[in-house]
Every structure is written in structure tokens, then in C-alpha cells.
Design a protein around this motif. Sequence first.
Motif, PDB file in Angstrom:
ATOM      1  N   THR A  69       0.831  -1.202   0.000  1.00 57.14           N
ATOM      2  CA  THR A  69       0.000   0.000   0.000  1.00 57.14           C
ATOM      3  C   THR A  69       0.864   1.251   0.000  1.00 57.14           C
ATOM      4  O   THR A  69       1.983   1.262   0.512  1.00 57.14           O
ATOM      5  N   CYS A 108      -1.379  -6.060  -6.417  1.00 53.35           N
ATOM      6  CA  CYS A 108      -2.120  -4.822  -6.172  1.00 53.35           C
ATOM      7  C   CYS A 108      -3.200  -4.637  -7.218  1.00 53.35           C
ATOM      8  O   CYS A 108      -3.013  -4.996  -8.391  1.00 53.35           O
ATOM      9  N   THR A 109      -4.321  -4.074  -6.799  1.00 51.23           N
ATOM     10  CA  THR A 109      -5.347  -3.676  -7.764  1.00 51.23           C
ATOM     11  C   THR A 109      -4.831  -2.460  -8.525  1.00 51.23           C
ATOM     12  O   THR A 109      -3.838  -1.812  -8.135  1.00 51.23           O
ATOM     13  N   ARG A 110      -5.504  -2.121  -9.590  1.00 51.57           N
ATOM     14  CA  ARG A 110      -5.108  -0.940 -10.366  1.00 51.57           C
ATOM     15  C   ARG A 110      -5.184   0.322  -9.511  1.00 51.57           C
ATOM     16  O   ARG A 110      -4.318   1.191  -9.595  1.00 51.57           O
ATOM     17  N   ASP A 111      -6.215   0.422  -8.671  1.00 52.40           N
ATOM     18  CA  ASP A 111      -6.346   1.603  -7.807  1.00 52.40           C
ATOM     19  C   ASP A 111      -5.193   1.685  -6.815  1.00 52.40           C
ATOM     20  O   ASP A 111      -4.634   2.773  -6.572  1.00 52.40           O
ATOM     21  N   GLN A 112      -4.839   0.550  -6.204  1.00 55.13           N
ATOM     22  CA  GLN A 112      -3.707   0.541  -5.272  1.00 55.13           C
ATOM     23  C   GLN A 112      -2.412   0.917  -5.983  1.00 55.13           C
ATOM     24  O   GLN A 112      -1.591   1.674  -5.459  1.00 55.13           O
ATOM     25  N   SER A 141      -2.139   2.748  -8.650  1.00 55.45           N
ATOM     26  CA  SER A 141      -2.187   4.171  -9.001  1.00 55.45           C
ATOM     27  C   SER A 141      -1.723   5.037  -7.830  1.00 55.45           C
ATOM     28  O   SER A 141      -1.033   6.051  -8.027  1.00 55.45           O
ATOM     29  N   GLU A 142      -2.093   4.640  -6.613  1.00 52.11           N
ATOM     30  CA  GLU A 142      -1.647   5.384  -5.435  1.00 52.11           C
ATOM     31  C   GLU A 142      -0.140   5.228  -5.231  1.00 52.11           C
ATOM     32  O   GLU A 142       0.552   6.181  -4.845  1.00 52.11           O
ATOM     33  N   GLU A 183       1.559   7.438  -7.764  1.00 49.47           N
ATOM     34  CA  GLU A 183       1.512   8.842  -7.326  1.00 49.47           C
ATOM     35  C   GLU A 183       2.612   9.109  -6.292  1.00 49.47           C
ATOM     36  O   GLU A 183       3.292  10.142  -6.343  1.00 49.47           O
ATOM     37  N   THR A 201      -1.982  -5.349 -13.837  1.00 50.61           N
ATOM     38  CA  THR A 201      -1.623  -4.016 -14.321  1.00 50.61           C
ATOM     39  C   THR A 201      -0.157  -3.776 -14.059  1.00 50.61           C
ATOM     40  O   THR A 201       0.330  -3.997 -12.948  1.00 50.61           O
TER      41      THR A 201
END
Length: 402
Positions: free
Chosen positions: A159, A187-191, A193-194, A197, A222
Motif C-alpha cells: 500500500t 495490487c489492484t489498479r487503484d492501489q 495508481s496510489e 503517485e 496491471t
Amino acid sequence: MSNDTAQQRWVAAHIAGLPRSGIRDFFELVAKMKGQDVISLGVGEPDFVTPWHIREAAIYALEKGKTHYTSNLGMLELRRAISDYVAGHFGVSYRPEDQVLVTVGVSEALDLAFRAFCNPGDKVLYHSPCYVSYHPSIALVHAQGIAVPTYAKDNFALTAEALRAAWEPGCKILMLNLPCNPTGGTCTRDQLSEIAEFAREKDLLVFSDEIYSELTFEGQHTSIASLPGMAERTVFLHGFSKAFAMTGWRIGYACGPEALIDAMMKVHQYSMMCVSIVSQEAAIEALTHGWDSVQAMREQYHRRRDLLVRRFNEMGLKCHSPRGSFYTFPDITATGLDERTFAAELLKQEKVAVVPGTAFGEGGRGHVRACFATAYDQIIEACDRMERFVAAQLGKSDTGNR
């Protein structure tokens, strides 16, 4: 003073202090039990033989007299195939002429990356538990590793929150392995992406080892390199060992910006020169005609995973269902044994080999790694033996609590 002791004075200090692989140490015990009906859920290697059409391509290359050096970067035909494959499967475009480097497995690609980009004292973030070579590879270039914990409650997903908690000034590189050896966490795509970032914010160079990506069972893999602003700061690492069952061919690759690939190639040309041309010929065939075999093998791994995870939970060992790779990472603390004792006694009493979780760092404490790259009927037999062993341990634990 023995000769061995005297000769130790010539060993470099950073090598003398380097630990031996916890996997290899444990499997020396397994080797001593040869012929004793040991079922191995240990070494992370497909039990499938490299598909025939890939082997045949190598045989044909030898018959045609292809036995010479290639370009340091690798055969251009292979680099083109890699470029097409990565664009199609990961959504990232790399120029085959100067953004792709063929290496001796992903292990060499990772070593080249650390040697090309780490100055002494640079700090490297990596998630833990992790593959056994990551931290030693960091130590070999006199950099400093910073382990970022992942947890079973999160299915061992890394995370951004954990990265922020671990980050400190001087961090230069983020090392990712998704799906992960030994946990199967990803990791999911959202994880992701964080995490991307965070990498952009801290100006981190990312090494992304995606060797198990084709063996993703739920959702879609991903690559962090495909996310906005990440291709220019990511070295994408991949290879043929796992998905194509080509461990012994020792072939992998690195993709990235031209300047980064050129830096890695400088180290490669002076240490390895080039990868075996026979392995490169086989790899071309794998990428161009091997996808059906990959899918067939993945279906078998998926079936085996479901069996092993179910059986671990039924016998009283909490085990999350890994989204990728071919590893399970059950929690064995209910037995009252530590991970090394559990593995050693299971091998001694029931002839089943698993790897202590601490072989993969302190984050593996209380767990063992069990690989399901083993025939289905062998996994059933191993589960029956482990269930007997665990029941005995739980019985002892219950007696002790009365």
C-alpha cells in the motif's frame, strides 16, 4: 589455523557478511533425503517441461549452426518480439532498437539495474516478505534496503500508506514484485495508481519485476509502467522462466527509457556479453506461438491453488488465496511451532518440504511458503500428510492449554 579459515581473510567484508539463501540451505536437508518419498512444495519452478515447439526451435537453431555471439542487447528479432508482446499484454511501448535488453534471466536484469543505478548509501524501498535475492542484491552494491511490510489481512498487497510510513530522505529506488514471491500478493489498479503517485511525488526510480504476471488468477494484471507518468521512471523486468516453463534456459529482459537501458547494457557487456543464442531462438518461438501453452498451464495452477488453499484452511492453518504466482503462504502459528521448526519437523515426520517464511525476510515470521507447481495428485498426498502433522501439533497445543 585451517586453510579454510586462513583463506577467509581474502573474502570481501560485504560478501563475508552476506547470508546464504534460506531456500537453498533448507533444500540441502531435502537433498539428503533423496529416495525417501519426499514431496516438495518448495522450489519455485514449474513442474511442466518447456513446450515441445519451443524446444524444437532451439534444436533447429543448433542444426542451422546458430552458435555465435549476438548483439549485447540481444537478437533484434527477439527484441522486436519482446516489444510486441509487452505492448500487447502490458500496454507499454518500447523501441526494440534501444529500449529493450535481453538478459540471463530476470536475476541478471535485476543485478544490472542495481549496479547501474545505485551509488553507495542510496536507499531502496522494497516490500516484505520478498524474494530472497532482493535485499542481498541491494547490499552487494553498498546501498541500503528499507523493508516495507505487507500483511496477510491485506492479502499481502503493498500500500502507498505503508510506503509513506517507511520512506526517509535518501530513498532513490522502489523495488516491486507483483505478483509477489513468496506471498502471491499483488495490487489492484487503484492501489497501484496510489503507489505510482507516491513514486512521482518522491521522484523514485521504480524496478518492476513482473515475472509472475501471466499467472494472475483473479482480475487483470496491471503494470505500473503503463500508468501516467511512469514509463519514464520505470525499469520493466520480465522473463520466460515461470509462465513459459523455461527456468533452465536462463533468459529474461529489461525494458525502459533509452538512457537507463544503455546504462544497464554497459554493465551487461562487460560481465555477460550476451545471452546464449540458442535460448534467444527458443524465446522468439515462445513469444510468437506460446500463448496457448501459457493459458493451459495457468488453468492447472489455478486448480491446484484452489485445492491447496482450501486444504490449509480446513486443517486449521489460515491461508489467504493468492491472486497470482504459484505460491501459498499459510500462517502456521496455530501449531505453536515457529516456521523453521514447522518446516524441519514436517520434512522429518511426513516427508513434505515447504520453505520457512523467514527465508524471505522477517515479514515471513509465522508462515511457510508452499509452492503449487507440483502435480495435482502429489498436492493431494502432501495435504493428507500435512493434515496429519498439523492435527498432531494442534492436539499437543490443546493439551497444553488445559
